[in-house]
Write a protein that holds these residues in place. Structure first.
Motif, mmCIF file in Angstrom:
data_model
loop_
_atom_site.group_PDB
_atom_site.id
_atom_site.type_symbol
_atom_site.label_atom_id
_atom_site.label_comp_id
_atom_site.label_asym_id
_atom_site.label_seq_id
_atom_site.Cartn_x
_atom_site.Cartn_y
_atom_site.Cartn_z
ATOM 1 N N ILE A 156 0.869 -1.172 0.000
ATOM 2 C CA ILE A 156 0.000 0.000 0.000
ATOM 3 C C ILE A 156 0.904 1.220 0.000
ATOM 4 C CG2 ILE A 156 -1.781 1.278 1.246
ATOM 5 C CD1 ILE A 156 -2.660 -1.393 2.445
ATOM 6 N N ALA A 157 0.810 2.005 -1.051
ATOM 7 C CA ALA A 157 1.753 3.107 -1.237
ATOM 8 C C ALA A 157 1.192 4.420 -0.727
ATOM 9 C CB ALA A 157 2.141 3.229 -2.711
ATOM 10 N N GLY A 158 1.633 4.829 0.439
ATOM 11 C CA GLY A 158 1.346 6.154 0.961
ATOM 12 C C GLY A 158 -0.095 6.457 1.291
ATOM 13 N N HIS A 159 -1.004 5.481 1.098
ATOM 14 C CA HIS A 159 -2.438 5.719 1.289
ATOM 15 C C HIS A 159 -2.903 6.871 0.411
ATOM 16 C CE1 HIS A 159 -6.002 6.094 4.363
ATOM 17 N NE2 HIS A 159 -6.376 5.638 3.199
ATOM 18 N N GLY A 160 -2.032 7.308 -0.515
ATOM 19 C CA GLY A 160 -2.401 8.341 -1.467
ATOM 20 C C GLY A 160 -2.601 9.714 -0.858
ATOM 21 N N ILE A 161 -2.509 9.830 0.451
ATOM 22 C CA ILE A 161 -2.803 11.101 1.108
ATOM 23 C C ILE A 161 -1.517 11.667 1.687
ATOM 24 C CG2 ILE A 161 -4.155 12.242 2.895
ATOM 25 C CD1 ILE A 161 -6.167 9.964 2.652
ATOM 26 N N TRP A 162 -0.921 12.611 1.001
ATOM 27 C CA TRP A 162 0.332 13.191 1.468
ATOM 28 C C TRP A 162 0.047 14.324 2.440
ATOM 29 C CZ3 TRP A 162 5.271 11.520 0.874
ATOM 30 C CH2 TRP A 162 5.384 10.311 0.156
ATOM 31 N N PRO A 163 1.060 14.757 3.186
ATOM 32 C CA PRO A 163 0.860 15.695 4.308
ATOM 33 C C PRO A 163 -0.098 16.841 4.009
ATOM 34 C CG PRO A 163 3.149 15.065 4.172
ATOM 35 C CD PRO A 163 2.467 14.441 2.980
ATOM 36 N N GLY A 164 -1.141 16.942 4.836
ATOM 37 C CA GLY A 164 -2.062 18.062 4.746
ATOM 38 C C GLY A 164 -3.162 17.924 3.714
ATOM 39 N N TYR A 165 -3.049 16.981 2.799
ATOM 40 C CA TYR A 165 -4.011 16.892 1.695
ATOM 41 C C TYR A 165 -5.433 16.634 2.190
ATOM 42 C CZ TYR A 165 -6.633 14.814 -2.152
ATOM 43 O OH TYR A 165 -7.600 14.507 -3.055
ATOM 44 N N PHE A 166 -5.624 15.568 2.952
ATOM 45 C CA PHE A 166 -6.970 15.200 3.362
ATOM 46 C C PHE A 166 -7.541 16.195 4.377
ATOM 47 C CE2 PHE A 166 -9.935 12.562 5.946
ATOM 48 C CZ PHE A 166 -10.863 12.339 4.946
ATOM 49 N N LYS A 167 -6.749 16.573 5.380
ATOM 50 C CA LYS A 167 -7.234 17.501 6.393
ATOM 51 C C LYS A 167 -7.594 18.848 5.770
ATOM 52 C CE LYS A 167 -4.749 15.446 10.265
ATOM 53 N NZ LYS A 167 -3.712 15.637 11.307
ATOM 54 N N GLU A 168 -6.831 19.277 4.784
ATOM 55 C CA GLU A 168 -7.100 20.546 4.128
ATOM 56 C C GLU A 168 -8.402 20.473 3.345
ATOM 57 O OE1 GLU A 168 -6.611 24.471 2.913
ATOM 58 O OE2 GLU A 168 -5.526 23.323 4.441
ATOM 59 N N ARG A 169 -8.665 19.337 2.752
ATOM 60 C CA ARG A 169 -9.855 19.169 1.931
ATOM 61 C C ARG A 169 -11.135 19.224 2.752
ATOM 62 N NH1 ARG A 169 -10.530 13.680 -1.411
ATOM 63 N NH2 ARG A 169 -11.161 12.969 0.652
ATOM 64 N N ILE A 170 -11.086 18.753 4.005
ATOM 65 C CA ILE A 170 -12.317 18.660 4.789
ATOM 66 C C ILE A 170 -12.363 19.656 5.950
ATOM 67 C CG2 ILE A 170 -12.508 16.211 4.227
ATOM 68 C CD1 ILE A 170 -11.629 15.589 7.089
ATOM 69 N N LYS A 171 -11.402 20.561 6.037
ATOM 70 C CA LYS A 171 -11.293 21.419 7.217
ATOM 71 C C LYS A 171 -12.517 22.310 7.435
ATOM 72 C CE LYS A 171 -8.776 25.269 5.044
ATOM 73 N NZ LYS A 171 -7.524 26.075 5.102
ATOM 74 N N ASN A 172 -13.238 22.660 6.380
ATOM 75 C CA ASN A 172 -14.409 23.536 6.517
ATOM 76 C C ASN A 172 -15.724 22.775 6.595
ATOM 77 O OD1 ASN A 172 -12.857 25.948 6.444
ATOM 78 N ND2 ASN A 172 -12.751 25.825 4.198
ATOM 79 N N TRP A 173 -15.650 21.457 6.649
ATOM 80 C CA TRP A 173 -16.856 20.656 6.720
ATOM 81 C C TRP A 173 -17.423 20.675 8.137
ATOM 82 C CZ3 TRP A 173 -16.000 15.458 3.645
ATOM 83 C CH2 TRP A 173 -15.643 15.777 2.326
ATOM 84 N N ASP A 174 -18.697 20.337 8.257
ATOM 85 C CA ASP A 174 -19.322 20.150 9.558
ATOM 86 C C ASP A 174 -18.583 19.032 10.306
ATOM 87 O OD1 ASP A 174 -21.554 18.338 11.082
ATOM 88 O OD2 ASP A 174 -21.963 20.495 11.291
ATOM 89 N N THR A 175 -18.545 19.138 11.639
ATOM 90 C CA THR A 175 -17.801 18.172 12.450
ATOM 91 C C THR A 175 -18.234 16.736 12.195
ATOM 92 O OG1 THR A 175 -17.507 19.819 14.196
ATOM 93 C CG2 THR A 175 -17.150 17.510 14.798
ATOM 94 N N SER A 176 -19.529 16.513 12.110
ATOM 95 C CA SER A 176 -20.033 15.154 11.882
ATOM 96 C C SER A 176 -19.632 14.637 10.511
ATOM 97 C CB SER A 176 -21.556 15.114 12.039
ATOM 98 O OG SER A 176 -22.178 15.953 11.074
ATOM 99 N N LEU A 177 -19.610 15.524 9.516
ATOM 100 C CA LEU A 177 -19.194 15.125 8.175
ATOM 101 C C LEU A 177 -17.713 14.805 8.145
ATOM 102 C CD1 LEU A 177 -21.167 17.652 5.925
ATOM 103 C CD2 LEU A 177 -21.697 15.249 6.378
ATOM 104 N N GLN A 178 -16.914 15.578 8.898
ATOM 105 C CA GLN A 178 -15.487 15.291 8.985
ATOM 106 C C GLN A 178 -15.255 13.909 9.582
ATOM 107 O OE1 GLN A 178 -13.026 18.233 10.844
ATOM 108 N NE2 GLN A 178 -13.964 19.943 9.755
ATOM 109 N N ALA A 179 -16.002 13.597 10.644
ATOM 110 C CA ALA A 179 -15.854 12.301 11.298
ATOM 111 C C ALA A 179 -16.243 11.170 10.360
ATOM 112 C CB ALA A 179 -16.704 12.260 12.565
ATOM 113 N N ASP A 180 -17.308 11.378 9.598
ATOM 114 C CA ASP A 180 -17.763 10.358 8.658
ATOM 115 C C ASP A 180 -16.743 10.153 7.545
ATOM 116 O OD1 ASP A 180 -19.935 8.585 7.602
ATOM 117 O OD2 ASP A 180 -19.842 10.003 5.929
ATOM 118 N N ALA A 181 -16.190 11.239 7.021
ATOM 119 C CA ALA A 181 -15.189 11.148 5.961
ATOM 120 C C ALA A 181 -13.936 10.450 6.468
ATOM 121 C CB ALA A 181 -14.851 12.543 5.450
ATOM 122 N N ASP A 182 -13.545 10.765 7.704
ATOM 123 C CA ASP A 182 -12.364 10.138 8.281
ATOM 124 C C ASP A 182 -12.563 8.632 8.425
ATOM 125 O OD1 ASP A 182 -9.757 10.252 9.818
ATOM 126 O OD2 ASP A 182 -11.082 9.456 11.377
#
Length: 208
Positions: A156-182
């Motif tokens: 499994i190579a890097g999980h495809g998510i390099w530093p900051g990519y995923f957190k930056e993408r969902i940072k403005n989402w509702d808390t529950s949506l962030q938890a679901d995406a995570d």
């Protein structure tokens, strides 16, 4: 439905907890990624929980590698594959066939980039989308595409998510949506890790 054939199952059903697909070492590592979450195993159509879920087989402990660049990620992937392929043709040390190794990444761009990198290192590889993996080539595919498949060895190579990519993408989402995406991302990693029947290598960025 079984009831249509006169077979009554009311009150007799139970959740299956024995996994024959992967080793207990790989399963244990995969379940740790869920951290108490509840995920439905789409291959078995059953709920997967850390408590009581176990494997019938034992094998090598999964290898986790931390890297600080895409270049180093490729180096680790190449090293793992070459180590598995190297004995091919040598007496008393048969290596594995290329098609029994799966390289799993997060997205199609990472997949195509990895296929090119492997080719530059003289490793026969093929980008797999809808078609089935072909003999003589290492299949490289997204973790979504790997659902329902299994390989003797998996990288499994890097999980495809390099530093900051995923957190930056969902940072403005509702808390529950962030938890679901995570949880979805962690569930996807669980799927990828349990594609390995025997050996598993997971390569991730240093800060993850």
């Amino acid at each position: 439905m079984l009831s249509h054939h006169g077979i009554k199952i009311t009150g007799r059903s139970r959740r299956l907890t024995l996994n024959y697909r992967t080793t207990r070492e790989n399963l244990s590592a995969a379940l740790q990624t869920l951290e108490g979450g509840d995920y439905r195993d789409l291959d078995l159509d059953e709920s997967v929980e850390a408590t009581g879920y176990r494997s019938a087989r034992s094998g090598p402990v999964p290898v986790f590698k931390s890297v600080d660049s895409r270049e180093q990620e490729v180096e680790e992937v190449v090293a793992a594959i070459q180590g598995w392929l190297a004995p091919l043709g040598k007496e008393n040390a048969p290596g594995v066939a290329p098609e029994t190794i799966g390289v799993l990444v997060h997205d199609q761009r990472s997949r195509d980039r990895m296929v090119e990198a492997l080719a530059l290192n003289d490793i026969p590889a093929r980008s797999v989308d809808r078609e089935r993996p072909q003999p003589g080539q290492v299949p490289v595919m997204t973790m979504h595409r790997a659902k329902g498949l299994e390989f003797s060895k998996v990288v499994i190579a890097g999980h495809g998510i390099w530093p900051g990519y995923f957190k930056e993408r969902i940072k403005n989402w509702d808390t529950s949506l962030q938890a679901d995406a995570d949880l979805r991302e962690r569930s996807l990693l669980y799927v990828a890790m349990t594609r390995a029947r025997d050996e598993l290598v997971v390569i991730t960025p240093q800060d993850q």
